[in-house]
Design an enzyme around this catalytic site. Structure first.
Site, PDB file in Angstrom:
ATOM      1  N   GLY A 113       0.768  -1.245   0.000  1.00 43.10           N
ATOM      2  CA  GLY A 113       0.000   0.000   0.000  1.00 43.10           C
ATOM      3  C   GLY A 113       0.795   1.289   0.000  1.00 43.10           C
ATOM      4  O   GLY A 113       0.307   2.324  -0.436  1.00 43.10           O
ATOM      5  N   GLU A 163       4.230   3.853   5.984  1.00 48.00           N
ATOM      6  CA  GLU A 163       3.059   2.966   5.845  1.00 48.00           C
ATOM      7  C   GLU A 163       1.915   3.725   5.191  1.00 48.00           C
ATOM      8  O   GLU A 163       1.860   4.955   5.244  1.00 48.00           O
ATOM      9  CB  GLU A 163       2.697   2.458   7.258  1.00 48.00           C
ATOM     10  CG  GLU A 163       1.447   1.648   7.392  1.00 48.00           C
ATOM     11  CD  GLU A 163       1.438   0.334   6.646  1.00 48.00           C
ATOM     12  OE1 GLU A 163       1.701   0.343   5.427  1.00 48.00           O
ATOM     13  OE2 GLU A 163       1.117  -0.694   7.269  1.00 48.00           O
ATOM     14  N   ASP A 174      -4.815   1.293  10.885  1.00 44.50           N
ATOM     15  CA  ASP A 174      -6.218   0.954  11.090  1.00 44.50           C
ATOM     16  C   ASP A 174      -6.329   0.347  12.490  1.00 44.50           C
ATOM     17  O   ASP A 174      -6.384   1.087  13.472  1.00 44.50           O
ATOM     18  CB  ASP A 174      -6.615  -0.007   9.963  1.00 44.50           C
ATOM     19  CG  ASP A 174      -8.094  -0.302   9.908  1.00 44.50           C
ATOM     20  OD1 ASP A 174      -8.892   0.586  10.215  1.00 44.50           O
ATOM     21  OD2 ASP A 174      -8.456  -1.440   9.557  1.00 44.50           O
ATOM     22  N   PHE A 198     -13.823   2.807   4.435  1.00 39.41           N
ATOM     23  CA  PHE A 198     -12.827   2.071   3.669  1.00 39.41           C
ATOM     24  C   PHE A 198     -12.452   2.887   2.441  1.00 39.41           C
ATOM     25  O   PHE A 198     -13.304   3.208   1.615  1.00 39.41           O
ATOM     26  CB  PHE A 198     -13.341   0.692   3.272  1.00 39.41           C
ATOM     27  CG  PHE A 198     -12.225  -0.192   2.812  1.00 39.41           C
ATOM     28  CD1 PHE A 198     -11.439  -0.866   3.738  1.00 39.41           C
ATOM     29  CD2 PHE A 198     -11.933  -0.326   1.464  1.00 39.41           C
ATOM     30  CE1 PHE A 198     -10.375  -1.655   3.329  1.00 39.41           C
ATOM     31  CE2 PHE A 198     -10.866  -1.115   1.048  1.00 39.41           C
ATOM     32  CZ  PHE A 198     -10.098  -1.782   1.977  1.00 39.41           C
ATOM     33  N   VAL A 199     -11.173   3.213   2.340  1.00 43.09           N
ATOM     34  CA  VAL A 199     -10.731   4.113   1.268  1.00 43.09           C
ATOM     35  C   VAL A 199      -9.788   3.405   0.290  1.00 43.09           C
ATOM     36  O   VAL A 199      -9.140   2.421   0.638  1.00 43.09           O
ATOM     37  CB  VAL A 199     -10.027   5.365   1.840  1.00 43.09           C
ATOM     38  CG1 VAL A 199     -10.999   6.219   2.624  1.00 43.09           C
ATOM     39  CG2 VAL A 199      -8.822   4.984   2.703  1.00 43.09           C
ATOM     40  N   ARG A 245      -5.539   1.047  -6.807  1.00 41.76           N
ATOM     41  CA  ARG A 245      -4.339   1.686  -6.234  1.00 41.76           C
ATOM     42  C   ARG A 245      -3.880   2.883  -7.061  1.00 41.76           C
ATOM     43  O   ARG A 245      -3.175   3.763  -6.585  1.00 41.76           O
ATOM     44  CB  ARG A 245      -3.171   0.686  -6.194  1.00 41.76           C
ATOM     45  CG  ARG A 245      -3.361  -0.466  -5.247  1.00 41.76           C
ATOM     46  CD  ARG A 245      -2.028  -1.179  -5.059  1.00 41.76           C
ATOM     47  NE  ARG A 245      -2.150  -2.526  -4.532  1.00 41.76           N
ATOM     48  CZ  ARG A 245      -2.206  -2.827  -3.240  1.00 41.76           C
ATOM     49  NH1 ARG A 245      -2.164  -1.876  -2.342  1.00 41.76           N
ATOM     50  NH2 ARG A 245      -2.307  -4.076  -2.849  1.00 41.76           N
TER      51      ARG A 245
HETATM   52  P1  IMP Z   1      -3.961  -2.643  10.596  1.00 43.85           P
HETATM   53  O1  IMP Z   1      -2.990  -3.754  10.886  1.00 43.85           O
HETATM   54  O2  IMP Z   1      -5.370  -3.027  10.974  1.00 43.85           O
HETATM   55  O3  IMP Z   1      -3.555  -1.311  11.163  1.00 43.85           O
HETATM   56  O4  IMP Z   1      -4.103  -2.553   9.048  1.00 43.85           O
HETATM   57  C1  IMP Z   1      -3.233  -1.951   8.285  1.00 43.85           C
HETATM   58  C2  IMP Z   1      -3.367  -2.391   6.850  1.00 43.85           C
HETATM   59  O5  IMP Z   1      -4.721  -2.650   6.447  1.00 43.85           O
HETATM   60  C3  IMP Z   1      -2.932  -1.241   6.015  1.00 43.85           C
HETATM   61  O6  IMP Z   1      -1.554  -1.275   5.819  1.00 43.85           O
HETATM   62  C4  IMP Z   1      -3.721  -1.400   4.754  1.00 43.85           C
HETATM   63  O7  IMP Z   1      -3.002  -2.201   3.843  1.00 43.85           O
HETATM   64  C5  IMP Z   1      -4.992  -2.092   5.185  1.00 43.85           C
HETATM   65  N1  IMP Z   1      -6.116  -1.130   5.311  1.00 43.85           N
HETATM   66  C6  IMP Z   1      -6.677  -0.638   6.437  1.00 43.85           C
HETATM   67  N2  IMP Z   1      -7.667   0.222   6.185  1.00 43.85           N
HETATM   68  C7  IMP Z   1      -7.736   0.304   4.819  1.00 43.85           C
HETATM   69  C8  IMP Z   1      -8.571   1.076   3.917  1.00 43.85           C
HETATM   70  O8  IMP Z   1      -9.457   1.862   4.287  1.00 43.85           O
HETATM   71  N3  IMP Z   1      -8.312   0.872   2.602  1.00 43.85           N
HETATM   72  C9  IMP Z   1      -7.341   0.040   2.121  1.00 43.85           C
HETATM   73  N4  IMP Z   1      -6.546  -0.679   2.937  1.00 43.85           N
HETATM   74  C10 IMP Z   1      -6.746  -0.551   4.268  1.00 43.85           C
HETATM   75 MG    MG Z   2      -0.446  -1.738   4.168  1.00 42.36          MG
END
Ligand code: IMP
Ligand code: MG
Length: 180
Positions: free
Chosen positions: A45, A100, A104, A153-154, A166
């Site tokens: 990402g 990063e 989330d 969700f973006v 992307r």
């Molecule tokens: P975390 O471990 O829950 O903090 O998730 C992080 C990963 O989830 C990010 O690096 C993204 O790849 C993916 N992610 C979280 N929210 C979104 C979103 O709204 N759109 C796209 N990818 C997301």
């Molecule tokens: Mg990511």
């Protein structure tokens, strides 16, 4: 059909992103003066954000890429984080800036930070393009944050849904029928 058809609304425009990336790079230039930070870019990402912010930073730096996945192809985290590539470079004594796309739940970055600190880095900080603080499960925060966004969700500017979207130069929210 236009490639923009799946987008319900644009949350952050290309111009806003460009301006903010420059501001973050300035902060990093100031905070790391006299140092040579190692950028650790979390694929997939953050590839666009990494490329853009690196071109705005004036310090000498190096970059390595690691790969993290927790989402698979859905919009809800699986809770399990897999990280690859940390063994592919030498973090000992380095001032690491993890770049990063979004924080989330915080699980991905807390795992990455833990692994890098255990490997003997001098310092480990986080630079995240987006932050969704309302979704946090693990208590973690970026030293540098591009934008805080609501719980939506973006996609775009590197972020995907099911490996798509992307390529957009902006951040947008998908129409419901495209992510169900
Ligand atoms: P975390 O471990 O829950 O903090 O998730 C992080 C990963 O989830 C990010 O690096 C993204 O790849 C993916 N992610 C979280 N929210 C979104 C979103 O709204 N759109 C796209 N990818 C997301
Ligand atoms: Mg990511």
């Amino acid at each position: 059909m236009s490639i923009k058809d799946p987008i319900e609304k644009i949350l952050i425009t290309e111009e806003e992103i460009k301006k903010r990336v420059k501001e973050l790079a300035k902060e990093i230039d100031r905070d790391y003066e006299g140092k040579e930070p190692l950028i650790v870019s979390v694929l997939s990402g953050s590839y666009m954000f990494t490329a853009d912010i690196m071109r705005e930073i004036s310090l000498p730096l190096s970059v390595n890429f690691i790969y993290a996945s927790s989402y698979g192809s859905g919009t809800a985290s699986s809770g399990k984080v897999e990280i690859h590539g940390v063994k592919g470079f030498d973090p000992v004594g380095k001032d690491i800036i993890i770049v990063e796309d979004i924080i989330d739940s915080g699980r991905t970055l807390s795992e990455i930070t833990k692994q890098l600190k255990e490997c003997g880095a001098n310092s480990v900080e986080i630079c995240t393009f987006l932050d969704k603080p309302s979704r946090r499960v693990v208590d973690i925060k970026g030293k540098y944050t591009g934008f805080e966004i609501p719980d939506e969700f973006v996609v775009g500017y590197g972020l995907d849904y099911a490996y798509k979207y992307r390529q957009f130069p902006f951040v947008g929210v998908l129409k419901k029928e495209f992510c169900e």
